[in-house]
Scaffold this motif. Structure first.
Motif, PDB file in Angstrom:
ATOM      1  N   VAL A   1       0.831  -1.200   0.000  1.00 42.34           N
ATOM      2  CA  VAL A   1       0.000   0.000   0.000  1.00 42.34           C
ATOM      3  C   VAL A   1       0.871   1.257   0.000  1.00 42.34           C
ATOM      4  N   LEU A   2       1.928   1.276   0.797  1.00 37.49           N
ATOM      5  CA  LEU A   2       2.829   2.425   0.819  1.00 37.49           C
ATOM      6  C   LEU A   2       3.514   2.627  -0.528  1.00 37.49           C
TER       7      LEU A   2
ATOM      8  N   VAL B   1       3.515  10.685  -9.468  1.00 35.00           N
ATOM      9  CA  VAL B   1       2.859  11.092 -10.706  1.00 35.00           C
ATOM     10  C   VAL B   1       2.100  12.410 -10.520  1.00 35.00           C
ATOM     11  N   VAL B   2       1.472  12.590  -9.366  1.00 36.69           N
ATOM     12  CA  VAL B   2       0.580  13.726  -9.144  1.00 36.69           C
ATOM     13  C   VAL B   2       1.319  14.995  -8.716  1.00 36.69           C
ATOM     14  N   LEU B   3       2.332  14.906  -7.876  1.00 33.82           N
ATOM     15  CA  LEU B   3       2.969  16.095  -7.305  1.00 33.82           C
ATOM     16  C   LEU B   3       3.578  17.043  -8.335  1.00 33.82           C
TER      17      LEU B   3
ATOM     18  N   ALA C   1       3.156   5.971  -2.826  1.00 39.88           N
ATOM     19  CA  ALA C   1       4.355   6.679  -3.294  1.00 39.88           C
ATOM     20  C   ALA C   1       4.352   6.821  -4.815  1.00 39.88           C
ATOM     21  N   ALA C   2       3.926   5.780  -5.520  1.00 37.15           N
ATOM     22  CA  ALA C   2       3.879   5.844  -6.986  1.00 37.15           C
ATOM     23  C   ALA C   2       2.853   6.875  -7.453  1.00 37.15           C
TER      24      ALA C   2
END
Length: 146
Positions: free
Chosen positions: A33-34, A43-45, A38-39
């Motif tokens: 889950v972590l 992608v979003v940041l 993180a993935a």
């Protein structure tokens, strides 16, 4: 009475403790889950950072547009001419440009003391990217801004 079939009770082995086991997540499940979070963040940041800079650029452009729309009235209230040329506004207190932005005009744009603008074009520069704005007399409402 002594038979197992009659009482319904079945002895459990010493290695099977499923009845006593506490429910929860395993370390492997938590790591998976972590890794997924993180993935997704990776992608979003970057997109969020770009969105924030685009938003601040748009807010600054809207501020400049509002200042340009009311510049004739502010010059009239001040009672003195204003010239915008290659060095910017002759009186910076009437046209306050956000930090990192530059407004230039070649040939110069003049606002007479009565608030009438003689027209021309401005170049608004931010991060080396120019944006041209046309000012049509006599009120010089900016054309070419969002």
């Amino acid at each position: 009475m002594g038979s197992l079939a009659v009482t319904g009770w079945m002895p459990m082995s010493a290695t099977c403790r499923s009845a006593d086991r506490v429910r929860g997540f395993t370390l492997l499940e938590l790591l998976v889950v972590l890794a997924l979070v993180a993935a997704i963040a990776a992608v979003v940041l970057p997109g969020l950072a770009n969105m924030q800079s685009a938003w601040s650029r748009r807010v600054a452009l809207q501020d400049i547009q509002e200042q340009l729309q009311s510049l004739g009235l502010r010059v009239r209230n001040d009672g003195r001419e204003l010239t915008i040329d290659a060095d910017g506004a002759s009186r910076a207190e009437l046209l306050q440009v956000p930090t990192g932005w530059l407004i230039v005009a070649e040939p110069p744009v003049r606002y007479l003391a009565n608030g009438v603008c003689l027209g021309g074009s401005l170049r608004i520069i931010h991060d080396g990217l120019p944006r041209d704005v046309r000012l049509d007399p006599p009120f010089c409402a900016p054309k070419g801004l969002p």
